[in-house]
Design a protein around this motif. Sequence first.
Motif, mmCIF file in Angstrom:
data_model
loop_
_atom_site.group_PDB
_atom_site.id
_atom_site.type_symbol
_atom_site.label_atom_id
_atom_site.label_comp_id
_atom_site.label_asym_id
_atom_site.label_seq_id
_atom_site.Cartn_x
_atom_site.Cartn_y
_atom_site.Cartn_z
ATOM 1 N N THR A 168 1.912 -7.063 3.588
ATOM 2 C CA THR A 168 1.347 -8.311 3.077
ATOM 3 C C THR A 168 1.732 -9.440 4.022
ATOM 4 O O THR A 168 2.743 -9.348 4.719
ATOM 5 C CB THR A 168 1.866 -8.592 1.645
ATOM 6 N N LEU A 169 0.946 -10.486 4.064
ATOM 7 C CA LEU A 169 1.356 -11.683 4.797
ATOM 8 C C LEU A 169 2.312 -12.496 3.929
ATOM 9 O O LEU A 169 2.190 -12.520 2.701
ATOM 10 C CB LEU A 169 0.152 -12.541 5.180
ATOM 11 N N LEU A 170 3.228 -13.184 4.577
ATOM 12 C CA LEU A 170 4.295 -13.870 3.840
ATOM 13 C C LEU A 170 4.638 -15.176 4.548
ATOM 14 O O LEU A 170 4.754 -15.218 5.777
ATOM 15 C CB LEU A 170 5.507 -12.926 3.781
ATOM 16 N N ASN A 171 4.765 -16.227 3.768
ATOM 17 C CA ASN A 171 5.212 -17.517 4.295
ATOM 18 C C ASN A 171 6.585 -17.839 3.720
ATOM 19 O O ASN A 171 6.725 -18.083 2.528
ATOM 20 C CB ASN A 171 4.208 -18.626 3.946
ATOM 21 N N ASP A 172 7.563 -17.809 4.597
ATOM 22 C CA ASP A 172 8.957 -18.066 4.217
ATOM 23 C C ASP A 172 9.226 -19.559 4.388
ATOM 24 O O ASP A 172 9.802 -20.001 5.375
ATOM 25 C CB ASP A 172 9.855 -17.214 5.120
ATOM 26 N N TRP A 173 8.787 -20.350 3.394
ATOM 27 C CA TRP A 173 8.982 -21.799 3.425
ATOM 28 C C TRP A 173 10.456 -22.120 3.670
ATOM 29 O O TRP A 173 11.333 -21.492 3.073
ATOM 30 C CB TRP A 173 8.534 -22.419 2.102
ATOM 31 N N SER A 174 10.715 -23.097 4.505
ATOM 32 C CA SER A 174 12.085 -23.384 4.932
ATOM 33 C C SER A 174 12.321 -24.885 5.008
ATOM 34 O O SER A 174 11.493 -25.614 5.544
ATOM 35 C CB SER A 174 12.327 -22.782 6.326
ATOM 36 N N ALA A 175 13.451 -25.311 4.475
ATOM 37 C CA ALA A 175 13.865 -26.718 4.576
ATOM 38 C C ALA A 175 14.938 -26.785 5.654
ATOM 39 O O ALA A 175 16.089 -26.418 5.429
ATOM 40 C CB ALA A 175 14.389 -27.211 3.230
ATOM 41 N N ARG A 176 14.535 -27.220 6.832
ATOM 42 C CA ARG A 176 15.414 -27.086 8.000
ATOM 43 C C ARG A 176 16.667 -27.936 7.936
ATOM 44 O O ARG A 176 17.710 -27.539 8.477
ATOM 45 C CB ARG A 176 14.640 -27.419 9.278
ATOM 46 N N ASP A 177 16.580 -29.111 7.316
ATOM 47 C CA ASP A 177 17.771 -29.964 7.254
ATOM 48 C C ASP A 177 18.785 -29.396 6.257
ATOM 49 O O ASP A 177 19.995 -29.405 6.504
ATOM 50 C CB ASP A 177 17.406 -31.424 6.927
ATOM 51 N N ILE A 178 18.281 -28.876 5.133
ATOM 52 C CA ILE A 178 19.176 -28.221 4.165
ATOM 53 C C ILE A 178 19.810 -26.987 4.807
ATOM 54 O O ILE A 178 21.022 -26.776 4.741
ATOM 55 C CB ILE A 178 18.393 -27.850 2.889
ATOM 56 N N GLN A 179 18.976 -26.195 5.462
ATOM 57 C CA GLN A 179 19.444 -24.960 6.112
ATOM 58 C C GLN A 179 20.517 -25.235 7.173
ATOM 59 O O GLN A 179 21.539 -24.536 7.233
ATOM 60 C CB GLN A 179 18.238 -24.253 6.739
ATOM 61 N N ALA A 180 20.286 -26.246 7.985
ATOM 62 C CA ALA A 180 21.203 -26.514 9.093
ATOM 63 C C ALA A 180 22.602 -26.881 8.590
ATOM 64 O O ALA A 180 23.604 -26.512 9.198
ATOM 65 C CB ALA A 180 20.643 -27.639 9.968
ATOM 66 N N TRP A 181 22.657 -27.577 7.478
ATOM 67 C CA TRP A 181 23.945 -28.038 6.939
ATOM 68 C C TRP A 181 24.682 -26.935 6.162
ATOM 69 O O TRP A 181 25.900 -26.905 6.110
ATOM 70 C CB TRP A 181 23.699 -29.264 6.073
ATOM 71 N N GLU A 182 23.928 -26.015 5.564
ATOM 72 C CA GLU A 182 24.558 -25.051 4.661
ATOM 73 C C GLU A 182 24.864 -23.703 5.291
ATOM 74 O O GLU A 182 25.664 -22.943 4.746
ATOM 75 C CB GLU A 182 23.637 -24.791 3.455
ATOM 76 N N TYR A 183 24.208 -23.325 6.404
ATOM 77 C CA TYR A 183 24.114 -21.893 6.724
ATOM 78 C C TYR A 183 25.343 -21.287 7.398
ATOM 79 O O TYR A 183 25.428 -20.043 7.486
ATOM 80 C CB TYR A 183 22.853 -21.606 7.548
ATOM 81 N N VAL A 184 26.276 -22.077 7.858
ATOM 82 C CA VAL A 184 27.528 -21.528 8.391
ATOM 83 C C VAL A 184 28.594 -21.637 7.295
ATOM 84 O O VAL A 184 28.808 -22.737 6.765
ATOM 85 C CB VAL A 184 27.977 -22.298 9.650
ATOM 86 N N PRO A 185 29.259 -20.531 6.900
ATOM 87 C CA PRO A 185 29.263 -19.215 7.540
ATOM 88 C C PRO A 185 28.479 -18.115 6.836
ATOM 89 O O PRO A 185 28.410 -17.016 7.372
ATOM 90 C CB PRO A 185 30.755 -18.863 7.484
ATOM 91 N N LEU A 186 27.871 -18.353 5.677
ATOM 92 C CA LEU A 186 27.322 -17.215 4.917
ATOM 93 C C LEU A 186 25.811 -17.079 4.977
ATOM 94 O O LEU A 186 25.234 -16.255 4.276
ATOM 95 C CB LEU A 186 27.822 -17.255 3.462
ATOM 96 N N GLY A 187 25.151 -17.890 5.820
ATOM 97 C CA GLY A 187 23.725 -17.704 6.022
ATOM 98 C C GLY A 187 22.864 -18.647 5.205
ATOM 99 O O GLY A 187 23.356 -19.447 4.407
ATOM 100 N N PRO A 188 21.541 -18.577 5.398
ATOM 101 C CA PRO A 188 20.605 -19.463 4.694
ATOM 102 C C PRO A 188 20.633 -19.202 3.188
ATOM 103 O O PRO A 188 20.754 -18.062 2.757
ATOM 104 C CB PRO A 188 19.234 -19.073 5.274
ATOM 105 N N PHE A 189 20.515 -20.254 2.396
ATOM 106 C CA PHE A 189 20.571 -20.114 0.939
ATOM 107 C C PHE A 189 19.521 -21.043 0.325
ATOM 108 O O PHE A 189 18.366 -20.658 0.194
ATOM 109 C CB PHE A 189 22.008 -20.406 0.477
ATOM 110 N N LEU A 190 19.888 -22.287 0.020
ATOM 111 C CA LEU A 190 18.941 -23.189 -0.631
ATOM 112 C C LEU A 190 17.843 -23.666 0.315
ATOM 113 O O LEU A 190 16.806 -24.137 -0.140
ATOM 114 C CB LEU A 190 19.677 -24.396 -1.207
#
Lengths: 400, 400
Positions: free
Chosen positions: B215-237
């Motif tokens: 299937t085609l899939l769009n993984d919507w992403s909030a880059r500013d939220i991701q950049a602040w949260e993702y170290v050390p356990l990865g992308p979440f919110l």
Amino acid sequence: MSDTLFGPDNLPYGLFSTPDRPGHRRLGVRFGDDVLDVGAAAAAFGSAHAEVLRAPSLNPLLAAGRSVWRAVRAEIRAWLTEDAHRGTAAGHLLPLSGVRLHLPFEVADYVDFYASEHHATNVGRIFRPDSDALTPNWKHMPIGYHGRAGTVVVSGTPVVRPRGQRKPPNETAPVFGPTRRLDIEAEVGFVVGTPSEQGSPVGLEGFRDHVFGVTLLNDWSARDIQAWEYVPLGPFLGKSFATSVSPWITPLDALDAARVAPPARDFPLLPYLDDGAAGGEPGGFDLRITVRLNGHVIAEPPFSTMYWTAAQQLAHMTVNGASLRTGDLYASGTVSGPERAQRGCLLELTWGGRDPLELPDGERTFLKDGDEVTLSAWAPGPDGSRIGLGEVTGRVAPSV
Amino acid sequence: MSDTLFGPDNLPYGLFSTPDRPGHRRLGVRFGDDVLDVGAAAAAFGSAHAEVLRAPSLNPLLAAGRSVWRAVRAEIRAWLTEDAHRGTAAGHLLPLSGVRLHLPFEVADYVDFYASEHHATNVGRIFRPDSDALTPNWKHMPIGYHGRAGTVVVSGTPVVRPRGQRKPPNETAPVFGPTRRLDIEAEVGFVVGTPSEQGSPVGLEGFRDHVFGVTLLNDWSARDIQAWEYVPLGPFLGKSFATSVSPWITPLDALDAARVAPPARDFPLLPYLDDGAAGGEPGGFDLRITVRLNGHVIAEPPFSTMYWTAAQQLAHMTVNGASLRTGDLYASGTVSGPERAQRGCLLELTWGGRDPLELPDGERTFLKDGDEVTLSAWAPGPDGSRIGLGEVTGRVAPSV
């Protein structure tokens, strides 16, 4: 009954079957060393909630919402304690030793947090000795990640030593084989009952309405696999092989006497996480956890020391509009207190394997095949009583 | 019919309802601009597989296993193409324009990979300009993480702009509000049918037996939220607020003519990932993806350039003994080719917002409220035909 951990103020829910009807899974409530067949009891007492209590899973009760949770709890307590009912209820009590316990609910999404400052600091020092122990975000939000819901298993399920990639220091390429650093993580899990709509955050004040209860959880971890894989997208195969939970889900209402204030926070919190001004009930829980390895106590982590509370975790997990489903499970992260004997995983207890534990059956850094780990816990109950959480245990099976 | 993307060699599955019976969800197979009500057709033709085809979800067919998948596909093709059956089948065709499409299966676990070398290199340069673009593990394993299964939504579902924490550069504390860097990720998702046992890895050779379709899939992403949260356990919110999938699941069998060899690998692979020696079918798929923003083509990512294949991802995901469940969904990660016009997300297309896209309706770095993004794709089919994947589309709604 007075000194039991599973008296009339506890009443945790589980799912059981009996040897004569192994395919017939039924909801049970633990009472001392017995299980009340609550579906059969509900029929006998003509309960208005017989339908959810006769389901082959806890999910319908979870989905029924807080008013039903409270009504059912009061009803079951009355069956077990009031003179007019005890005789009838006794006919539906089975000895715990004669039943098999199953995973009591269908896990929807599983999220694992990282909420102990002591644990996160220790792990940071061990895994990233050249950086600050805590990442800059750690005191501004409860850090978490999604785990694998499909490999959440009930206490007693053997844990097969996982194989995977690890990169030995001083080599450039990884090698493959059974993990050499199999570890545990002593955690507390929270089970969501009431769902929420996508796009509608659940605030701090939604904790009681959405979360049904509490379970002990062992987040088995392969530290060598985890160390090699986890940058940049987080833990994956180092965790996803198995997560064990207790067969008993203790309702939040059983833990009212265990509520305590969380530790003082070092930084001002954003409003959606600020539980200082709310004037509501304290966000922490005074749960005293014991970790046993082959029967020997190796740690006693105090849940009351967790920096982030379960209510804050719920608020954070949904603040972006992510919905909750009935059966969502989220865990606290490893519970570690400030003392060495309060650390909830072998990585910390042995400082990355440097300082082995001395056990009666020999030294231990990480787990050997055949090792059995058991988590237990209790909390203060009303009037000086104690509320037990159901044990979660697992034995390591060799790689196949 | 000869130039359609949805001819008799495609036959993707979906779940639909009609306005007169909105609660009656039925399995359908897309055929040109029509939908075949396969449950009704199965009854009319006396199919031996009527039970799975009359289910209100694709899950029973997914669970039935490969031999049933093949038999059912041959049967439906015969109904639609053989002279003796076409008349009967026509009575169960409905115009696509008159039905509502639903999420066709219940998502069990959702895993998102990171399998495009071009994407991972670009993101590494943008997010971690002071480090190597690719982490040392990247060419030794398909890096992935678990996402939120409960927020996978069907194409057409509005995507509410998430709120969350972001930390502006040069400030020490985060601020809270709607994301300012809402992005897309053009991906291909793989849907697991046949489950596997915990403790038993599924090798490369298990791909055909366990994976039902694409299937085609769009993984919507909030880059500013991701950049602040993702170290050390990865992308979440930064990810968990919504993931959109096409309403149509294309069976793997429809993509036989699209199989291609993956790019040459730069490092020797461990045996469980080594698809060079197997002598089996090529691991790649020649899918040509188009990304449209408000109708304007902004990228054409080629799936054939992915470094890691879906079979390798499956083998990796289970090598530690993690089990598969019917309904597991795993996605490729953003598909980006080597050219700028082949990049599958705005983060890369605008180089972190530095180089805006010029669109007829103005400049764009990240998404504005009201923007609509549509992914479509096609693959070579038999005899010069084309196999279309169902579109996935979503419009950004303002924060509430």
